[in-house]
Design a protein around this motif. Structure first.
Motif: not given
Length: 855
Positions: A690-692, A722-723, A739-741, A819-820
């Motif tokens: 899942i990405k922005a 990604n979030g 992996v989660v932000e 991901s930044k």
């Protein structure tokens, strides 16, 4: 004590004083829980403490002095109270204090209103004079015995049968006759056993023992439907592999499959070799697969190999319990099936960890129907006050069947302190459920089942008259197989080999499928005999016919005669068009599922294992996307699934609930946008990304991109998000890598395996109940120790091996999501590597170190 408590409340001065109770009656955990729940601020159990002092001085307790022995007792009581608080979903003693979370059985309304105001009490019972009489009888017995040469107390026998103690329906005589009848296929001996159980005029053990049949219009037994039709309504109760032995579990399954009935896996998964027929044609597969809050072993392959999927909401017969498997019963075989680690306790999360509302339950039902559309979905509730209201909600949530479980059960795993003190008789819960469903015109679209030590055909007939159309046998099935009711199930010391994982004790198991087949055939035969006497040709005619029951006029027991069973025998005045049994199927809305399109596009992959790609727009009304497709993969290719990335589907937009639930290996789901709750629930090898959105103006690492309860019960696969995600991320994860932000509260609760990496902030209560797996979190701006829930967790700096593994995971996350945040960490790796901390359960770490040394 309760009277003082309520009196002070009425005077509005309760908060000005504490109530300290000094009593010799408080001995067991439940005694203390009751006193606290009805207002006690502190308790002095002087007789228990004096007894411990005496036992130490007499040498009955050795190895510790009096002080240590008393401290051990107090600690045990404290731990028991904590268990009760947790199973009721209460976090602090202050919240439990005075909460009165109990139901009364056998107390008159006068006593309730005066002393226990606000406590549910639905069958009436004894008054204060009878209570006083009991106290005086006990006092007289004590002081009469003191004047005799022997000063020994009565033997009691509340939990296990004792000669001259409390009467038990299962006693040496009844157990012998039952086992003899089943082994020898002797119906006459079974009838002798049934008479011992059915005639309770001398010893009133059950509510059904107070009933008798009326309005008899006998017909010829030749007019009654055959035994096979009745047996098809039978199932075995939910007993997990782990709580009972492999031999007992498989023998029950073989018997039920031979009969055309259903066996129940219980929570805890099932060995996949059992999905294949034996050489002799026997089937060891459980037709009913249970999905409890713990999600042990719940994979896509497990779910598609079922005729019924049972959601255990109320933890079976013992509310909140039945799901704590001691580490000593978790051997290599059990650990493999449950996706856990040998020797480590396995604890079930409370139901509210993933089912907050009827809507959440409806979503889980939809998920399960999606992964296996041909199975029916049942919901297991415990018999307790208010079950009718809950059952109405469950029926509206589109369950196909509702199970009402009585308090007599709890085979294999229930703590001994709960045997008598959790749940209520199934007669009360079943009657309430049936009546409530009728009054809301829901009974015709859902089936009702009950269990809780059903022992004879008479029990089945009464259950049917009260509204049940299916019937579960658990404890009785184990007794038929050799169990002698020693109440040692949780100790792993079952000499009969029924409820143990000890390889030597398991050799003692002598049960055979024929024994259970004989018993259930006898039960069905007895049912037919009663049906003939009552004038019923089919079971459907008998369901809900309360008019055929009445309270026995011969009951004259000094305590039982004041019971009021009118609420159980109440029959709502309903129009004839409203049926008292299930006549129509639930509409699950599967015809409109988006997965039909996905399955059609994936045909070449499903048939020929060729890679397939596709792109779609998605909106949040599309639920459980990828779940039905995963069921198809599991049906065709089992647990191994397909090669990674065989099917890759990309989505743009907002995904509805349960995106990628039970995702099978070989499936990759990419979402550019955001997702609702339950992403990757029960993930079974799939990959979820899942990405922005590419053109988004917000910072993903500072915004929520997915909801709550993500990766609940995941067993394998990967997720890169990604979030930030909501609460309860990776609860009961037992094998997935994520992996989660950023994550909310309760991240990694009850985790037993897998890896979770959080490269942003996280909430409190991290790792509560975590017994396995590994987490990597950033220390930067986080006071990790304050957010940790468990003292059993270790917080470590990273080894070189850890650093290499973590770098690769974050790099993989970056490659999938751009991901930044991940890029910043990778570009400044040496600096960030020192900020990461590894969180690992101490017991799990010790097991891994031992395994490493042995290898």
């Amino acid at each position: 004590m309760s009277a003082v408590h309520h009196s002070l409340i009425e005077e509005k001065i309760r908060n000005k004083v504490s109530i300290i109770v000094e009593t010799g009656d408080a001995r067991e955990t439940t005694h203390f829980a009751l006193l606290l729940a009805y207002g006690a601020s502190a308790i002095n159990p002087y007789l228990a403490l004096d007894t411990i002092e005496n036992m130490v001085s007499e040498g009955e307790i050795y190895g510790v002095n009096q002080k240590v022995a008393e401290e051990n007792y107090i600690n045990a009581i404290n731990n028991g109270i904590l268990k009760i608080l947790s199973k009721m979903g209460i976090c602090t003693l202050r919240s439990y204090h005075g909460a009165q979370i109990f139901e009364a059985l056998g107390l008159s309304d006068e006593v309730i209103n005066k002393y226990f105001k606000g406590t549910p009490s639905r069958i009436g019972g004894i008054g204060i004079d009878t209570i006083a009489k009991e106290v005086l009888i006990r006092h007289k017995n004590a002081f009469t015995r003191l004047r005799k040469p022997s000063t020994e107390l009565e033997v009691g026998g509340l939990y296990s049968w004792r000669k001259e103690g409390e009467y038990h329906l299962f006693n040496p005589e009844s157990i012998y006759k039952l086992q003899y009848a089943a082994k020898e296929n002797n119906y006459e001996v079974y009838k002798e056993y049934a008479r011992l159980i059915n005639d309770q005029s001398k010893h009133l053990c059950t509510i059904r023992g107070l009933f008798e049949f009326n309005n008899k219009k006998e017909i010829s037994i030749d007019e009654v439907e055959p035994i096979s039709e009745i047996i098809s309504r039978f199932c075995s109760g939910a007993m997990s592999i782990g709580s009972i032995s492999k031999e007992a579990h498989e023998t029950i399954a073989i018997a039920m499959n031979r009969l055309g009935a259903k066996s129940n896996s219980g929570e805890g998964g099932e060995d996949e070799t059992r999905f294949i027929l034996d050489a002799n044609g026997d089937n060891r597969r459980s037709a009913i697969k249970q999905v409890a809050t713990s999600r042990f072993g719940v994979t896509a392959n497990y779910l598609v190999n079922a005729d019924e999927l049972q959601i255990k909401v109320a933890q079976g017969a013992k509310p909140g319990e039945g799901g704590h498997l001691p580490g000593k019963k978790v051997n290599d075989y059990i650990a493999k099936i449950r996706h856990s680690t040998p020797g480590i306790d396995l604890i079930s999360p409370p139901p509210h960890h993933d089912i907050y509302s009827i809507e959440d339950l409806a979503q889980l039902i939809y998920d399960l129907k999606s992964v296996n559309p041909k199975s029916r979905v049942s919901v297991k509730l415990v018999s307790e006050v208010g079950i009718g209201t809950i059952a109405a909600g469950v029926a509206k949530a589109h369950a196909d069947l509702i199970v009402v479980s009585g308090h007599d059960g709890g085979t294999g795993a229930a703590p001994i302190s709960s045997i008598r003190n959790a749940g209520i008789p199934w007669e009360i819960g079943l009657s309430e459920t049936h009546q409530c469903l009728l009054l809301n015109d829901l009974r015709s679209r859902v089936r009702l089942q009950t269990d809780g030590q059903l022992k004879t055909g008479r029990d089945v007939v009464i259950a049917s008259l009260l509204g049940a159309e299916e019937f579960g046998f658990a404890t009785t099935a184990l007794v038929v197989m050799g169990c002698t009711m020693l109440r040692q199930c949780h100790c792993n010391t079952c000499d009969m080999g029924c409820a143990t994982q000890d390889p030597e004790l398991r050799k003692n198991f002598k049960g055979k499928p024929e024994y259970l087949i004989n018993f259930l055939t006898f039960v069905a035969t007895e049912v037919r005999e009663y049906m003939a006497k009552l004038g019923f040709r089919t079971m459907n005619e008998m369901i809900g016919r309360i008019d055929k029951l009445k309270v026995s006029e011969s009951i004259d027991h000094w305590k039982a005669k004041n019971l009021d069973l009118s609420k159980i025998l109440y029959k709502p005045d309903m129009p004839k068009k409203i049926k008292a049994y299930c006549v129509k199927k639930q509409d699950h809305g599967l015809d409109e599922a988006f997965d039909h399109i996905l399955i059609q596009m994936a045909e070449t992959a499903l048939n020929d294992k060729k890679k397939v790609r596709g792109s779609f727009e998605i909106k949040n009304t599309r639920r459980s996307v990828g779940t039905m497709l995963s069921g198809e993969i599991a049906k065709r290719y089992g647990k191994d699934g397909l090669e990674e990335d065989t099917i890759t589907f990309e989505f743009i937009g907002s995904a509805g609930q349960s995106f990628g639930a039970f995702g099978a290996k070989g499936l990759t789901l990419k979402l550019e946008g955001d997702a609702n709750d339950y992403v990757g629930k029960g993930l079974s090898g799939a990959k979820i990304i899942i990405k922005a959105p590419i053109n988004s103006l917000f910072k993903p690492e500072e915004n929520y991109i997915a909801g709550n309860t993500i990766l609940y019960g995941a067993t394998s696969g990967k997720a890169f998000i990604n979030g930030i995600v909501g609460e309860r991320f990776a609860v009961r994860n037992s094998g997935a890598i994520a992996v989660v932000e950023g994550a909310g509260n309760n991240c990694c609760e009850y985790m037993t395996g897998g890896t979770v990496v959080v490269i942003g902030s996280f909430g409190s209560n991290f790792g509560a109940g975590m017994s396995g797996g590994t987490s990597y979190v950033l220390k930067d701006k986080e006071n990790i120790k304050l957010k940790m829930a468990e003292k059993s967790l270790e917080i470590e700096e990273l080894s070189e091996e850890d650093k290499a593994y973590l770098f690769n995971l974050i790099n993989e996350h970056y490659s999938y999501t751009d991901s930044k945040r991940a890029k910043e960490i990778l570009d400044n790796w040496n600096q960030y590597a020192e900020k990461f901390r590894k969180i690992i359960p101490r017991a799990y770490k010790n097991v891994l170190e031992k395994m490493k040394k042995n290898n």
